[in-house]
Design a protein around this motif. Structure first.
Motif, PDB file in Angstrom:
ATOM      1  N   GLY A  77      46.115  23.642  44.079  1.00 46.74           N
ATOM      2  CA  GLY A  77      45.418  23.368  42.833  1.00 46.74           C
ATOM      3  C   GLY A  77      44.984  24.632  42.111  1.00 46.74           C
ATOM      4  N   ASP A  78      43.938  24.491  41.299  1.00 49.09           N
ATOM      5  CA  ASP A  78      43.501  25.581  40.428  1.00 49.09           C
ATOM      6  C   ASP A  78      43.050  26.825  41.179  1.00 49.09           C
ATOM      7  N   ASN A  79      42.681  26.693  42.447  1.00 45.24           N
ATOM      8  CA  ASN A  79      42.235  27.885  43.176  1.00 45.24           C
ATOM      9  C   ASN A  79      43.391  28.793  43.581  1.00 45.24           C
ATOM     10  N   THR A  80      44.633  28.331  43.341  1.00 46.89           N
ATOM     11  CA  THR A  80      45.795  29.110  43.774  1.00 46.89           C
ATOM     12  C   THR A  80      46.635  29.680  42.637  1.00 46.89           C
ATOM     13  N   ASN A  81      46.467  29.173  41.401  1.00 42.93           N
ATOM     14  CA  ASN A  81      47.313  29.681  40.326  1.00 42.93           C
ATOM     15  C   ASN A  81      46.657  29.466  38.970  1.00 42.93           C
ATOM     16  N   MET A  82      47.158  30.179  37.965  1.00 44.87           N
ATOM     17  CA  MET A  82      46.553  30.179  36.639  1.00 44.87           C
ATOM     18  C   MET A  82      46.965  28.985  35.785  1.00 44.87           C
ATOM     19  N   PHE A  83      47.901  28.168  36.264  1.00 48.63           N
ATOM     20  CA  PHE A  83      48.405  27.053  35.462  1.00 48.63           C
ATOM     21  C   PHE A  83      47.503  25.837  35.639  1.00 48.63           C
ATOM     22  N   ARG A  84      46.436  25.824  34.856  1.00 44.94           N
ATOM     23  CA  ARG A  84      45.407  24.806  35.032  1.00 44.94           C
ATOM     24  C   ARG A  84      45.771  23.533  34.270  1.00 44.94           C
ATOM     25  N   SER A  85      46.523  22.671  34.925  1.00 43.83           N
ATOM     26  CA  SER A  85      46.863  21.394  34.324  1.00 43.83           C
ATOM     27  C   SER A  85      46.949  20.354  35.421  1.00 43.83           C
ATOM     28  N   VAL A  86      46.801  19.089  35.039  1.00 47.49           N
ATOM     29  CA  VAL A  86      46.882  18.005  36.012  1.00 47.49           C
ATOM     30  C   VAL A  86      48.254  17.988  36.678  1.00 47.49           C
ATOM     31  N   ALA A  87      49.306  18.191  35.887  1.00 47.67           N
ATOM     32  CA  ALA A  87      50.658  18.151  36.429  1.00 47.67           C
ATOM     33  C   ALA A  87      50.858  19.211  37.515  1.00 47.67           C
ATOM     34  N   PHE A  88      50.415  20.433  37.245  1.00 49.75           N
ATOM     35  CA  PHE A  88      50.550  21.496  38.241  1.00 49.75           C
ATOM     36  C   PHE A  88      49.709  21.199  39.474  1.00 49.75           C
ATOM     37  N   ALA A  89      48.503  20.663  39.272  1.00 51.98           N
ATOM     38  CA  ALA A  89      47.624  20.363  40.402  1.00 51.98           C
ATOM     39  C   ALA A  89      48.241  19.317  41.314  1.00 51.98           C
ATOM     40  N   VAL A  90      48.817  18.278  40.722  1.00 56.79           N
ATOM     41  CA  VAL A  90      49.449  17.213  41.510  1.00 56.79           C
ATOM     42  C   VAL A  90      50.640  17.762  42.295  1.00 56.79           C
ATOM     43  N   SER A  91      51.468  18.560  41.621  1.00 59.10           N
ATOM     44  CA  SER A  91      52.612  19.156  42.308  1.00 59.10           C
ATOM     45  C   SER A  91      52.163  20.027  43.477  1.00 59.10           C
ATOM     46  N   ILE A 127      41.310  17.714  57.135  1.00 55.87           N
ATOM     47  CA  ILE A 127      40.171  17.577  56.229  1.00 55.87           C
ATOM     48  C   ILE A 127      40.529  18.270  54.927  1.00 55.87           C
ATOM     49  N   ILE A 128      40.424  17.539  53.830  1.00 54.25           N
ATOM     50  CA  ILE A 128      40.687  18.086  52.501  1.00 54.25           C
ATOM     51  C   ILE A 128      39.352  18.289  51.803  1.00 54.25           C
ATOM     52  N   ILE A 129      39.082  19.511  51.419  1.00 53.13           N
ATOM     53  CA  ILE A 129      37.838  19.816  50.715  1.00 53.13           C
ATOM     54  C   ILE A 129      38.159  19.879  49.226  1.00 53.13           C
ATOM     55  N   GLY A 130      37.667  18.898  48.479  1.00 55.03           N
ATOM     56  CA  GLY A 130      37.976  18.772  47.068  1.00 55.03           C
ATOM     57  C   GLY A 130      38.829  17.550  46.823  1.00 55.03           C
ATOM     58  N   GLY A 131      38.325  16.600  46.016  1.00 55.27           N
ATOM     59  CA  GLY A 131      39.019  15.339  45.826  1.00 55.27           C
ATOM     60  C   GLY A 131      39.441  15.063  44.405  1.00 55.27           C
ATOM     61  N   SER A 132      39.778  16.113  43.662  1.00 50.01           N
ATOM     62  CA  SER A 132      40.320  15.896  42.327  1.00 50.01           C
ATOM     63  C   SER A 132      41.839  15.766  42.458  1.00 50.01           C
ATOM     64  N   TYR A 133      42.590  16.156  41.432  1.00 57.75           N
ATOM     65  CA  TYR A 133      44.025  15.853  41.395  1.00 57.75           C
ATOM     66  C   TYR A 133      44.806  16.473  42.549  1.00 57.75           C
ATOM     67  N   ALA A 134      44.582  17.750  42.819  1.00 61.64           N
ATOM     68  CA  ALA A 134      45.316  18.403  43.899  1.00 61.64           C
ATOM     69  C   ALA A 134      44.935  17.811  45.251  1.00 61.64           C
ATOM     70  N   GLY A 135      43.647  17.614  45.472  1.00 65.29           N
ATOM     71  CA  GLY A 135      43.195  17.049  46.736  1.00 65.29           C
ATOM     72  C   GLY A 135      43.698  15.639  46.950  1.00 65.29           C
ATOM     73  N   LEU A 136      43.686  14.829  45.890  1.00 66.60           N
ATOM     74  CA  LEU A 136      44.180  13.454  45.999  1.00 66.60           C
ATOM     75  C   LEU A 136      45.688  13.424  46.250  1.00 66.60           C
ATOM     76  N   ALA A 137      46.417  14.325  45.605  1.00 65.44           N
ATOM     77  CA  ALA A 137      47.862  14.384  45.826  1.00 65.44           C
ATOM     78  C   ALA A 137      48.179  14.784  47.264  1.00 65.44           C
ATOM     79  N   ALA A 138      47.428  15.740  47.792  1.00 59.64           N
ATOM     80  CA  ALA A 138      47.621  16.147  49.185  1.00 59.64           C
ATOM     81  C   ALA A 138      47.289  14.979  50.115  1.00 59.64           C
ATOM     82  N   ALA A 139      46.228  14.255  49.797  1.00 58.31           N
ATOM     83  CA  ALA A 139      45.832  13.114  50.625  1.00 58.31           C
ATOM     84  C   ALA A 139      46.893  12.028  50.617  1.00 58.31           C
ATOM     85  N   MET A 140      47.483  11.769  49.445  1.00 57.81           N
ATOM     86  CA  MET A 140      48.520  10.735  49.381  1.00 57.81           C
ATOM     87  C   MET A 140      49.722  11.111  50.245  1.00 57.81           C
TER      88      MET A 140
END
Length: 301
Positions: A269-283, A9-22
């Motif tokens: 995603g953003d809850n784990t590090n200060m680098f708030r960008s789409v690229a970092f979230a996807v990675s 179960i992934i809680i949160g469906g923005s960039y990081a959550g979607l990348a994890a889901a993929m």
């Protein structure tokens, strides 16, 4: 496996959550993504510094990402807010605001953070538009323009030093008495950075675009952009309630595979590090999804 039981179960469906889901969908895992549809960058007009997506709106990027993730038939989506999470045998039990319950062997928190903005009228409306957090995300668009920084002390000095790379028309607003050292003040001044100790009482804007700052003494100054790094808290209190450790800076403590200290729980995603960008979230999300799949393989082999 019953309909409300999932491997992850992934809680949160923005960039990081979607990348994890993929990553998990491509690993043939039965996954549920629960998301309330309120990403932190919903006011931001354009996203930058992400190859192939530079200049697109956050909604454009997330819409394409969502459609691509939905193509994997083992992934399901549920639109709601998770209000409770508890350990069960095996895995975890999740409850949403509408009373629905789901169980999962693993949890991934991709819940982001909640900004705590200063109590300055107008700043909320400008946040992500002309009050910005990151020069790598937004600095190019306001290059060489009249720019301010809302900060003080050591952080104000370091932030001021950095932003001189993007503009020479720069003012550091300490919003009250400066806590810079004399050496820091002299260094900034020598680089033509103005230091203002006036207290800001209001931000005048037009549709989120700053027109001017209004100070408590009644004076005003026109600027085009204002950098700020507000305080924050974790968007989901469930992370701490489940026993996941936070670092001193407030981010979730994870290892290189995005595992928290609680077995079976990952964060990205953003809850784990200060680098708030789409690229970092996807990675970050991709690593969390892959590591979660590997853990499931190891436990069943």
């Amino acid at each position: 496996m019953e309909s409300n039981q999932y491997e992850v179960i992934i809680i949160g469906g923005s960039y990081a959550g979607l990348a994890a889901a993929m990553a998990l969908g491509r690993s043939l895992r039965k996954v549920l993504v629960i998301d309330a549809g309120k990403p932190c960058n919903r006011q931001t007009p354009h996203s930058h510094n992400f190859l192939t997506q530079d200049g697109k709106t956050p909604f454009e990027i997330s819409s394409v990402a969502r459609a691509q993730v939905e193509a994997y038939k083992t992934i399901s989506f549920y639109s709601d807010t998770v209000i409770s999470a508890s350990k069960s045998d095996p895995g975890f039990l999740i409850k949403t605001n509408d009373g629905s319950t789901f169980s999962g062997l693993k949890l991934i928190f991709a819940t982001g953070i909640k900004d705590i903005l200063p109590e300055i009228p107008g700043i909320q409306e400008c946040w992500g538009i002309s009050v910005i957090h990151c020069p790598y995300c937004h600095g190019y668009e306001v290059r060489n323009e009249k720019t301010g920084i809302l900060a003080n002390g050591d952080f104000g000095f370091e932030f001021g030093k950095m932003i001189t790379n993007w503009t020479k028309d720069l003012t550091l607003y300490t919003n009250g008495k400066s806590t810079l050292t004399s050496e820091q003040s002299e260094k900034l001044t020598s680089k033509k950075v103005t230091i203002s100790e006036k207290k800001i009482s209001q931000i005048i804007h037009q549709d989120g675009k700053i027109q001017s700052l209004v100070f408590e003494d009644g004076s005003q100054e026109k600027i085009n952009a204002l950098y700020a790094k507000p305080d924050f808290e974790q968007s989901s209190p469930l992370i701490s309630e489940l026993g996941c450790a936070l670092k001193e800076n407030g981010y979730v403590e994870i290892d290189q595979f995005h595992k928290t200290n609680v077995p079976g729980i990952f964060a990205c995603g953003d809850n784990t590090n200060m680098f708030r960008s789409v690229a970092f979230a996807v990675s970050s999300g991709t690593m969390a999804g892959a590591a979660c799949n590997k853990e499931l393989i190891d436990e069943s082999f």
